[in-house]
Design an enzyme around this catalytic site. Sequence first.
Site, mmCIF file in Angstrom:
data_model
loop_
_atom_site.group_PDB
_atom_site.id
_atom_site.type_symbol
_atom_site.label_atom_id
_atom_site.label_comp_id
_atom_site.label_asym_id
_atom_site.label_seq_id
_atom_site.Cartn_x
_atom_site.Cartn_y
_atom_site.Cartn_z
ATOM 1 C CD GLU A 129 12.007 15.446 15.137
ATOM 2 O OE1 GLU A 129 12.949 16.028 14.575
ATOM 3 O OE2 GLU A 129 10.881 15.950 15.288
ATOM 4 C CD GLU A 176 11.160 22.149 17.297
ATOM 5 O OE1 GLU A 176 11.669 21.499 16.363
ATOM 6 O OE2 GLU A 176 10.101 21.807 17.857
#
Length: 864
Positions: free
Chosen positions: A467, A744
């Site tokens: 990502e 996260e």
Amino acid sequence: MTTVSAPRIEHHREPFGIGESAPRLSWTTTDAPAGWRQERYAVTVVRDDAEETVEVTSAEQVLVPWPTRALDSRERVGVRVAVQGADGRWSSESPQTWVEAGLLHPDDWSARPVGLDLDEDPESDARRATLVRRSFRLDGEISRARLYATAHGLYEPEINGERVGSDTLSPGWTVYRERLRYYTYDVTALLVVGENALGAWLGDGWYRGRLGWRGGYRNVFGSDLSFLGQLEITYVDGRRETIVTDDSWKGALSPILRSGIYDGEDYDAREELPEWTTAAFDDAQWLPVAVRDRDPRTLVAPTAPPVRVIEEVAPVAVLTSPGGARILDFGQNLVGRVRISVTGPRGTTVTLRTAEVLQEGEIYTRPLRSARSSDSYTLAGRTGGEEWEPRFTFHGFRYAEVSGWPGDLDADVAAGALIARVLHTDLERTGWFTCSDPLVEQLHRNVVWGMRGNFVDIPTDCPQRDERVGWTGDVQVFGPTASTLFDVSGMLSGWLRDVEADQLPDGTVPWFVPVIPSHKVWSPIRAGAAWGDVATLLPWTLYQRFGDEGVLATQFESARRWVDKVESLAGPDRLWNEGFQLGDWLDPAAPPQDPGDARTDRYLVATAYFARSARAVADMARVLGRSADADRYGTLASEVAAAFRGAYVKPDGTMTSDAQTAYALAIVFDLLADETQRAIAGARLAALVHAADNRIATGFVGTPLVCDALTLTGHADAAYDLLLEQGCPSWLYQVVQGATTVWERWDAMLPDGTVNPGTMTSFNHYALGAVADWLHRSVAGLAPAEPGYRRIRFAPRPGGGLTHASAMQRTPYGDASIAWRVGEDELHVDLVVPVGATAELDLPGAVREELGHGAHARTVPLLP
């Protein structure tokens, strides 16, 4: 004696090869007498041994206009400053800053990109990296030489066998079709009279390498690898010569067999071409290059420092896994790559596999998704040993599994043979925080490390998996913290230009910038609250923290177009209550595979952000003197706030989403009708915190706001309860679990030591670390009261059993600091206000005071 620092040029740490022809100037003043105020300044500009001094009657010292004629391309000038106070006395002149312009006009460029046309599968993940070179002769003593360079892909230049520059991963990642960054290098010392050679390594990078998740895409911006270089030499006798990339160059395959941002690098030292960038090298067997097209109007100078290797970290342990693997533990989740020094037989291959965490004693790679995150080096078998690190990749990791090592790994690690090299954009550190609680201090360190690892040319979301993109919402919520910890003014103002470049004609702001293709969730691009609001709120943050009206002027149209887009989506009722939204992303109550399923209504979030962005555009317009726009967007903001109250605030003052994020948004975004509603909202928020046993109940949207909302409404005790909680989910839960960066997910590592089953699980993701800004502003008590810290607010709010806290901020006016400690029934506070700034002191017990520059100490009774 009043003294002045060497002037700063725009936001540049090193004003070399800059793209501004009339750069603004800033300086700090020190050692001024009490009560001193600047009334005039004088700027001296030195050009070719001629000096011009311009005096200006002004108290400004931050980003003042360039005082004389604009710089020409390549021009190098010296700049000095002196200041005068009300007593009429001038300071001594500052040290001189040298500033040099880059190539400011498209017609300055005669070079064109060159590279090899190879017969290879453009979709392959194993395309070879390449080399390009050219020899040339210089026939006189050299006075000055500059290399202006960029690439399609990533590049590293060499001259006469020596590496040029200290940057890495250049030219970085921009919206290449609109803005390709070039760098300027002083290569005078690398050139010799007679024969010379210039060459460059080329790798895929973001330009043509794999990008995106679920397999990703290749060749997003192009399929070629090409170097664009323009070497300009000035001889002592005044003659000039330019060596450019053109069809006279040659190319060859490099020893880098494969290289990718996600997948790592494979290098075969047996394929090396020794001394290939020396003049004596015979390139007769090399291939002719193809000359590519590039519009020179897209070439831009950098506004921020490049990515560099900043630090080295040695392993703290060498582990043996249950399966027999040898694993290095670097003791810190970091971003970079491993350098090895190794001796062994020719053809031996050493492989390094990286991961953020261990599970059951083995490196755990599932959170990497499809990222290979592996480097390999095949030895040439040199008797003196070999040293290597990857060139064109980076990894997010704490652990590295080593296989194929030909020596005694334990002894070699002890001798420094394997070292982690930490890299990120070379930003200047500006904010520091300490306190009496070691867990809170570790949390702050985790935020700093997380930011470092995710500010790799662009503000990314994570540095390890497939990502690593510039999610707009992440940096929108983290922008204030980033602007406290580091000088991000140049980096983020440059990235905002890419936001505007990728913004759709109708005003829609992408979810991530630069844009890459994705699946149906993200393509076609659609508007989303909190993420798209980066166009309004990040410029406003940069203005507040760095005092730069220029970023408001540059980004105003982008910001206005975003609000106009949302206005069209909301319609006459002013409620943005339709369409796809991420809402309070990663609320800990959300299911692992549905992180947008939050406790707070996603359309409540969207409408709140609509109001906040409309207000921000009105404020921007007011600063810029655009009164009609200020009135229009101010009215719009009031209408949206009224619609918000009508739809989401009940008659009793509670909210339709009885959730922490809902109340935090309403309070911090000033969407409530009056102090009565604010008091009700604050009390209910505090009650929700305590009802949840002080566990976090907010996602990306609520987390940066919840402690401020509690503090603003008189519930700082509840904010401390949230901060200091160690149960899952909480900030300190991560710390007691051994985190060295911010995760996260609140529970990325579950209490039993296993990794969260969600496929989106990163252990280095800065968004939830946005609480660090509250640590600086409310716990320590140092915040800007006016843009750029021209006026500083000192308002510490001790609590939570902390016995001391401190913060230091490197402001545009100089270093400001606060340190408080709790004694017996007393609060002792020490403050420093830099020259040119003023301060307001607000201590518990309604102690209010105005302060001028200098050091101050106060002691007040400690309230129960």
